[in-house]
Design a protein around this motif. Structure first.
Motif, PDB file in Angstrom:
ATOM      1  N   ASN A 101       0.835  -1.197   0.000  1.00 23.63           N
ATOM      2  CA  ASN A 101       0.000   0.000   0.000  1.00 23.63           C
ATOM      3  C   ASN A 101       0.874   1.252   0.000  1.00 23.63           C
ATOM      4  O   ASN A 101       1.961   1.258   0.575  1.00 23.63           O
ATOM      5  N   SER A 103       1.703   4.814   1.477  1.00 21.62           N
ATOM      6  CA  SER A 103       1.502   5.323   2.832  1.00 21.62           C
ATOM      7  C   SER A 103       0.381   6.352   2.899  1.00 21.62           C
ATOM      8  O   SER A 103      -0.255   6.514   3.937  1.00 21.62           O
ATOM      9  N   ASN A 105      -2.480   6.181   1.208  1.00 18.31           N
ATOM     10  CA  ASN A 105      -3.805   5.590   0.984  1.00 18.31           C
ATOM     11  C   ASN A 105      -4.670   5.530   2.239  1.00 18.31           C
ATOM     12  O   ASN A 105      -5.805   5.987   2.212  1.00 18.31           O
ATOM     13  N   PRO A 106      -4.206   4.959   3.354  1.00 18.75           N
ATOM     14  CA  PRO A 106      -5.079   4.911   4.539  1.00 18.75           C
ATOM     15  C   PRO A 106      -5.353   6.295   5.112  1.00 18.75           C
ATOM     16  O   PRO A 106      -6.472   6.599   5.509  1.00 18.75           O
ATOM     17  N   ARG A 110      -8.468   6.619   2.782  1.00 15.92           N
ATOM     18  CA  ARG A 110      -9.138   5.563   3.565  1.00 15.92           C
ATOM     19  C   ARG A 110      -9.164   4.237   2.799  1.00 15.92           C
ATOM     20  O   ARG A 110     -10.136   3.504   2.819  1.00 15.92           O
ATOM     21  N   LEU A 111      -8.053   3.934   2.120  1.00 13.97           N
ATOM     22  CA  LEU A 111      -7.937   2.708   1.330  1.00 13.97           C
ATOM     23  C   LEU A 111      -6.862   1.815   1.922  1.00 13.97           C
ATOM     24  O   LEU A 111      -5.825   2.301   2.369  1.00 13.97           O
ATOM     25  N   MET A 112      -7.106   0.508   1.900  1.00 13.52           N
ATOM     26  CA  MET A 112      -6.097  -0.425   2.382  1.00 13.52           C
ATOM     27  C   MET A 112      -6.113  -1.695   1.550  1.00 13.52           C
ATOM     28  O   MET A 112      -7.102  -2.019   0.897  1.00 13.52           O
ATOM     29  N   LEU A 113      -4.977  -2.389   1.567  1.00 15.38           N
ATOM     30  CA  LEU A 113      -4.885  -3.703   0.957  1.00 15.38           C
ATOM     31  C   LEU A 113      -5.346  -4.714   2.000  1.00 15.38           C
ATOM     32  O   LEU A 113      -4.755  -4.795   3.078  1.00 15.38           O
ATOM     33  N   PRO A 114      -6.379  -5.492   1.721  1.00 15.47           N
ATOM     34  CA  PRO A 114      -6.924  -6.388   2.740  1.00 15.47           C
ATOM     35  C   PRO A 114      -5.976  -7.509   3.147  1.00 15.47           C
ATOM     36  O   PRO A 114      -6.070  -8.020   4.257  1.00 15.47           O
ATOM     37  N   GLY A 116      -2.686  -7.164   3.398  1.00 11.29           N
ATOM     38  CA  GLY A 116      -1.422  -6.590   3.873  1.00 11.29           C
ATOM     39  C   GLY A 116      -0.491  -6.264   2.726  1.00 11.29           C
ATOM     40  O   GLY A 116      -0.075  -5.135   2.563  1.00 11.29           O
ATOM     41  N   LEU A 138      -8.139  -3.664  -3.134  1.00 13.93           N
ATOM     42  CA  LEU A 138      -8.308  -2.539  -2.217  1.00 13.93           C
ATOM     43  C   LEU A 138      -9.664  -2.599  -1.534  1.00 13.93           C
ATOM     44  O   LEU A 138     -10.656  -3.033  -2.132  1.00 13.93           O
ATOM     45  N   ASN A 140     -12.163   0.082   0.722  1.00 16.42           N
ATOM     46  CA  ASN A 140     -12.402   1.462   1.124  1.00 16.42           C
ATOM     47  C   ASN A 140     -13.063   1.428   2.501  1.00 16.42           C
ATOM     48  O   ASN A 140     -14.221   1.052   2.625  1.00 16.42           O
TER      49      ASN A 140
END
Length: 192
Positions: A101, A103, A105-106, A110-114, A116, A138, A140
């Protein structure tokens, strides 16, 4: 004297005319290559999906209606979105491409790789199922849907060497499938 290709990115055939830029490092000492989206994609809000699901459940409970087969399943609610990149990556046999990800994005999107981080194996390149097309998973976790635009940087790719244990004979199968194919034995074929 021609130089041997060691590792890099290429645009897959289906996106050749789409003006896809190859990933670049942003600074001199950056480890990751910035990977961008190949098209516009709407990422549904995780919380919005849960709220809609709970609201439907509550409505059914209040009205005492029978089972509604149109309701979303838990798997559909928690399903990450696959964002196409239009890219494939080649590398040495003892390397993999780690998708991580960004840095920002979160914090900002508010995005993340589920999972990790993602792992792109060397034998994923040019597989017959999808030519090795790299997708970024991704989720949201914002309160509203988020639209990724074509060209938005969504992840970073880092080429990483790996080690084998003593006596390792490796998998006896050859990859013939695409995304997540090692989870499905139908896409792995025994070598002759």
């Amino acid at each position: 004297m021609s130089q041997e290709r060691k590792r890099g990115f290429e645009v897959i055939q289906a996106y050749q005319a789409q003006n896809i830029e190859l990933p670049q490092r942003a600074t001199t000492h950056a480890a990751g290559y910035d990977i961008a989206a190949a098209e516009d994609v709407v990422l549904p809000s995780f919380y919005k999906q849960i709220f809609k699901h709970v609201a439907l459940e509550l409505k059914q409970w209040i009205h005492g209606s029978g089972q509604d087969t149109s309701r979303a399943t838990e798997a559909e609610i928690l399903q990450p979105t696959l964002v196409p990149t239009g890219l494939k990556a080649y590398m040495q046999e003892d390397e993999y491409l780690q998708i991580v990800n960004r840095s920002s994005n979160p914090l900002k999107r508010r995005l993340m790789l589920p999972n990790g981080f993602g792992v792109i194996d060397a034998d994923y390149y040019n597989n017959p199922s999808n030519e090795g097309h790299i997708y970024v998973q991704l989720i949201n976790f914002g309160l509203s849907d988020y639209t990724i635009r074509k060209g938005d940087r969504i992840a970073q790719g880092i080429f990483v060497p790996f080690l084998l244990i003593d006596g390792d004979e490796g998998g006896q199968a050859v990859r013939s499938g695409g995304f997540g194919s090692s989870d499905d034995n139908n896409h792995l074929q025994e070598e002759a």
